[in-house]
Write a protein that holds these residues in place. Structure first.
Motif, PDB file in Angstrom:
ATOM      1  N   LEU A  92      25.931 -28.007  23.836  1.00 14.73           N
ATOM      2  CA  LEU A  92      25.267 -28.578  22.727  1.00 14.73           C
ATOM      3  C   LEU A  92      25.673 -27.838  21.357  1.00 14.73           C
ATOM      4  O   LEU A  92      25.850 -28.754  20.269  1.00 14.73           O
ATOM      5  N   ALA A  93      26.204 -26.650  21.396  1.00 18.83           N
ATOM      6  CA  ALA A  93      26.633 -26.129  20.086  1.00 18.83           C
ATOM      7  C   ALA A  93      27.979 -26.728  19.825  1.00 18.83           C
ATOM      8  O   ALA A  93      27.959 -27.235  18.546  1.00 18.83           O
ATOM      9  N   LEU A  94      28.919 -26.900  20.665  1.00 17.14           N
ATOM     10  CA  LEU A  94      30.266 -27.544  20.220  1.00 17.14           C
ATOM     11  C   LEU A  94      30.065 -29.024  19.970  1.00 17.14           C
ATOM     12  O   LEU A  94      30.590 -29.490  19.145  1.00 17.14           O
ATOM     13  N   MET A  97      28.597 -29.646  16.507  1.00 15.84           N
ATOM     14  CA  MET A  97      29.605 -29.288  15.239  1.00 15.84           C
ATOM     15  C   MET A  97      30.262 -30.577  15.472  1.00 15.84           C
ATOM     16  O   MET A  97      30.854 -30.879  14.178  1.00 15.84           O
ATOM     17  N   ALA A  98      30.880 -31.053  16.577  1.00 17.82           N
ATOM     18  CA  ALA A  98      31.835 -31.850  16.447  1.00 17.82           C
ATOM     19  C   ALA A  98      31.459 -33.181  16.077  1.00 17.82           C
ATOM     20  O   ALA A  98      31.952 -34.058  15.335  1.00 17.82           O
ATOM     21  N   ALA A  99      30.054 -33.565  16.427  1.00 17.97           N
ATOM     22  CA  ALA A  99      29.475 -34.849  15.851  1.00 17.97           C
ATOM     23  C   ALA A  99      29.262 -34.753  14.369  1.00 17.97           C
ATOM     24  O   ALA A  99      29.231 -35.817  13.780  1.00 17.97           O
ATOM     25  N   PHE A 100      29.002 -33.650  14.008  1.00 19.16           N
ATOM     26  CA  PHE A 100      28.777 -33.611  12.519  1.00 19.16           C
ATOM     27  C   PHE A 100      29.990 -33.876  11.799  1.00 19.16           C
ATOM     28  O   PHE A 100      29.965 -34.667  10.564  1.00 19.16           O
ATOM     29  N   LEU A 114      36.661 -40.090  18.869  1.00 19.33           N
ATOM     30  CA  LEU A 114      35.532 -40.523  19.550  1.00 19.33           C
ATOM     31  C   LEU A 114      35.490 -41.136  20.686  1.00 19.33           C
ATOM     32  O   LEU A 114      34.830 -40.984  21.758  1.00 19.33           O
ATOM     33  N   LEU A 115      36.458 -42.359  20.734  1.00 22.17           N
ATOM     34  CA  LEU A 115      36.729 -43.130  21.976  1.00 22.17           C
ATOM     35  C   LEU A 115      37.418 -42.359  22.959  1.00 22.17           C
ATOM     36  O   LEU A 115      37.234 -42.655  24.289  1.00 22.17           O
ATOM     37  N   VAL A 161      28.571 -35.470  22.099  1.00 25.26           N
ATOM     38  CA  VAL A 161      29.228 -35.779  20.835  1.00 25.26           C
ATOM     39  C   VAL A 161      28.884 -37.317  20.627  1.00 25.26           C
ATOM     40  O   VAL A 161      28.537 -37.454  19.357  1.00 25.26           O
ATOM     41  N   PHE A 162      29.058 -38.182  21.761  1.00 26.89           N
ATOM     42  CA  PHE A 162      29.073 -39.558  21.256  1.00 26.89           C
ATOM     43  C   PHE A 162      27.535 -39.985  21.046  1.00 26.89           C
ATOM     44  O   PHE A 162      27.144 -40.453  20.087  1.00 26.89           O
ATOM     45  N   VAL A 163      26.282 -39.206  21.653  1.00 33.32           N
ATOM     46  CA  VAL A 163      25.174 -39.618  21.472  1.00 33.32           C
ATOM     47  C   VAL A 163      24.862 -38.903  20.043  1.00 33.32           C
ATOM     48  O   VAL A 163      24.148 -39.549  19.195  1.00 33.32           O
TER      49      VAL A 163
END
Length: 282
Positions: A92-94, A97-100, A114-115, A161-163
């Motif tokens: 969840l931490a990784l 940050m990636a989603a941000f 993302l894909l 990350v996608f969610v």
């Protein structure tokens, strides 16, 4: 007046029918769980004399002691928690940050990244069993809990990350712009603004992730070999082989294995249900 009364009666009948149907489905869903719980509390002599499906005549907690101590459930439960808790926290931490970065900044090839992360989750895990096993051997991590944690992180971070990307994109850009005007940097924006606003999504994903990782069996038997390092799901298989005809001990072991995920679900049930719709955010 007659038409209104008829409409009220129809609504009441529909409501009663809904509650009756929902209650019946809930009863059918809970019946096997209640059977396992009652079986775990019955003595072996009671089951042998009266049958597995008979009304219980005696109760004992010794079955849980046998499964916990003699069946190795205690050690296996510790192994599961040693894998699940770090895997959930690091993933969840990784992912956050990636989603941000992917949702709040115009990064090159961000859509392709993302894909790519999403596409990795579409591969059937069965075709990756041998590569993952060989890779863990080459890295010197085979038959270690570290290898299992790494596998869980690697296969979970893409989906999370996608969610989270969809959830963070829905946060108004004006909030971030105001923070930039006040002199906040990217890390401050992420830690003090975006992350607190994403807390419902993180709570839902925490519950989902804990359930998935804790209940996993496939990757555990792929990268682990020693019985002392197996998680609770693999230990249940060993318990069934150790107590072949003692269904009361096997049922007690199943209750022990299910207890942590049930506790997490009850704690985060509101976020757990809401998490089913997180990916629909545009």
């Amino acid at each position: 007046m007659t038409t209104t009364s008829a409409a009220v009666r129809r609504r009441r009948a529909a409501t009663a029918g809904f509650h009756l149907g929902a209650g019946t489905l809930a009863l059918l869903w809970l019946l096997p769980i209640a059977l396992v719980l009652v079986t775990g509390l019955r003595s072996f002599d009671d089951i042998a004399a009266n049958g597995l499906g008979s009304w219980p005549h005696s109760f004992t907690f010794d079955n849980f002691r046998q499964a916990w101590v003699d069946g190795g459930q205690q050690r296996a439960l510790i192994n599961s928690l040693l894998v699940t808790i770090p895997a959930v926290l690091v993933t969840l931490a990784l992912a956050s940050m990636a989603a941000f970065a992917l949702s709040r900044y115009e990064l090159p090839f961000r859509r392709s990244l993302l894909l790519l992360m999403l596409g990795g989750n579409l591969l059937p895990p069965q075709i990756l069993l041998i590569p993952v096993s060989k890779l863990s051997e080459l890295m010197g991590l085979h038959d270690t809990l570290t290898a299992l944690i790494g596998v869980q992180i690697g296969f979970g971070v893409g989906f999370y990350v996608f969610v989270l990307h969809g959830f963070m994109r829905a946060i108004p850009a004006e909030i971030q712009q105001a923070a930039v005007v006040d002199g906040a940097g990217p890390w401050q924006i992420f830690w003090r603004i975006i992350l607190p606003l994403t807390r419902p999504a993180l709570a839902a994903l925490s519950a989902l992730s804990f359930t998935w990782v804790f209940n996993d069996l496939l990757w555990a038997i792929t990268v682990l070999r020693s019985d002392t390092k197996m998680p609770i799901t693999a230990a249940l298989i060993g318990l069934q082989g150790q107590y072949v005809s003692m269904w009361n001990v096997i049922a007690a072991g199943s209750v022990i294995a299910a207890a942590p995920t049930v506790a997490v679900f009850l704690r985060f049930q509101r976020h757990f249900v809401a998490g089913l719709n997180l990916g629909a955010v545009k």
